[in-house]
Design a protein around this motif. Structure first.
Motif, short mmCIF file in Angstrom:
data_model
loop_
_atom_site.label_atom_id
_atom_site.label_comp_id
_atom_site.label_asym_id
_atom_site.label_seq_id
_atom_site.Cartn_x
_atom_site.Cartn_y
_atom_site.Cartn_z
N ILE A 145 -37.54 36.15 34.24
CA ILE A 145 -36.12 36.45 34.40
C ILE A 145 -35.95 37.96 34.27
CG2 ILE A 145 -33.82 36.06 33.44
CD1 ILE A 145 -34.85 33.27 32.58
N PRO A 146 -35.71 38.65 35.40
CA PRO A 146 -35.68 40.12 35.42
C PRO A 146 -34.71 40.73 34.42
CG PRO A 146 -35.67 39.26 37.65
CD PRO A 146 -35.50 38.09 36.72
N GLU A 147 -33.55 40.12 34.21
CA GLU A 147 -32.58 40.68 33.28
C GLU A 147 -33.16 40.77 31.87
OE1 GLU A 147 -31.89 37.84 35.04
OE2 GLU A 147 -30.40 38.47 36.50
N GLN A 148 -33.86 39.74 31.44
CA GLN A 148 -34.45 39.74 30.11
C GLN A 148 -35.53 40.80 29.99
OE1 GLN A 148 -35.79 35.71 29.59
NE2 GLN A 148 -33.92 35.09 28.56
N GLN A 149 -36.34 40.94 31.03
CA GLN A 149 -37.40 41.93 30.99
C GLN A 149 -36.85 43.34 30.92
OE1 GLN A 149 -40.08 41.11 34.25
NE2 GLN A 149 -41.36 39.93 32.89
N ALA A 150 -35.79 43.62 31.67
CA ALA A 150 -35.19 44.95 31.67
C ALA A 150 -34.63 45.29 30.29
CB ALA A 150 -34.11 45.04 32.73
N VAL A 151 -33.95 44.34 29.67
CA VAL A 151 -33.38 44.57 28.34
C VAL A 151 -34.49 44.82 27.32
CG1 VAL A 151 -32.13 43.46 26.43
CG2 VAL A 151 -31.23 43.36 28.76
N ARG A 152 -35.53 44.02 27.37
CA ARG A 152 -36.64 44.18 26.41
C ARG A 152 -37.35 45.50 26.61
NH1 ARG A 152 -40.00 38.94 25.08
NH2 ARG A 152 -40.23 40.10 23.15
N ALA A 204 -36.10 48.31 27.90
CA ALA A 204 -35.21 49.39 27.47
C ALA A 204 -35.13 49.43 25.94
CB ALA A 204 -33.83 49.20 28.07
N SER A 205 -35.08 48.29 25.30
CA SER A 205 -35.03 48.25 23.83
C SER A 205 -36.31 48.82 23.23
CB SER A 205 -34.84 46.81 23.35
OG SER A 205 -33.60 46.31 23.75
N TYR A 206 -37.44 48.46 23.81
CA TYR A 206 -38.71 48.98 23.32
C TYR A 206 -38.77 50.50 23.49
CZ TYR A 206 -43.67 50.01 22.93
OH TYR A 206 -44.87 50.55 22.56
N ALA A 207 -38.37 50.98 24.65
CA ALA A 207 -38.38 52.42 24.90
C ALA A 207 -37.47 53.15 23.91
CB ALA A 207 -37.95 52.71 26.34
N LYS A 241 -38.98 53.72 20.58
CA LYS A 241 -40.01 54.75 20.63
C LYS A 241 -39.43 56.14 20.83
CE LYS A 241 -43.40 51.98 20.01
NZ LYS A 241 -44.15 52.03 18.77
N GLY A 242 -38.10 56.23 20.87
CA GLY A 242 -37.45 57.53 20.97
C GLY A 242 -37.19 58.04 22.38
N TYR A 243 -37.43 57.22 23.37
CA TYR A 243 -37.13 57.62 24.74
C TYR A 243 -35.64 57.39 25.00
CZ TYR A 243 -42.18 57.47 25.31
OH TYR A 243 -43.52 57.69 25.15
N ASN A 244 -34.93 58.47 25.33
CA ASN A 244 -33.49 58.38 25.53
C ASN A 244 -33.07 58.43 26.98
OD1 ASN A 244 -32.97 58.26 22.74
ND2 ASN A 244 -33.27 60.47 22.60
N ASN A 245 -33.89 58.95 27.85
CA ASN A 245 -33.56 59.08 29.27
C ASN A 245 -34.31 58.03 30.07
OD1 ASN A 245 -31.86 61.33 28.87
ND2 ASN A 245 -33.68 62.63 28.66
N ILE A 246 -33.72 56.90 30.21
CA ILE A 246 -34.36 55.77 30.90
C ILE A 246 -33.62 55.54 32.21
CG2 ILE A 246 -34.99 53.34 30.77
CD1 ILE A 246 -34.79 53.68 27.68
#
Length: 85
Positions: free
Chosen positions: A64-71, A73-76, A79-84
């Motif tokens: 399910i692409p929506e779930q993967q995108a949220v996960r 972005a949350s992981y990034a 890790k301190g990545y702000n520009n996604i």
């Protein structure tokens, strides 16, 4: 198509089945799920149609692409990545 799902379901002895694996395509899920529910069977579908998630006894194994995108972005973010993008 829906007709092929109906034909497949009519071709086996439901007393010898505990779980239905499939279908792959979301257009067949309502037919298979209704059959499984009527016969107290678990239905594991390979569909990724997120609108089907809240059906009791129906489990989706599709990605399910929506779930993967949220996960992702949350992981990034953790890790301190702000520009996604």
């Amino acid at each position: 198509n829906r007709e092929s799902a109906v034909q497949a379901l009519e071709s086996f002895d439901v007393s010898k089945v505990d779980i239905i694996l499939g279908p792959i395509f979301s257009e067949q899920v309502p037919v298979v799920y209704d059959f499984a529910k009527k016969n107290n069977l678990i239905n594991i579908s390979y569909s990724n149609d997120s609108t089907l998630i809240n059906n009791k006894g129906l489990y989706l194994l599709g990605i399910i692409p929506e779930q993967q995108a949220v996960r992702a972005a949350s992981y990034a973010a953790t890790k301190g990545y702000n520009n996604i993008y």
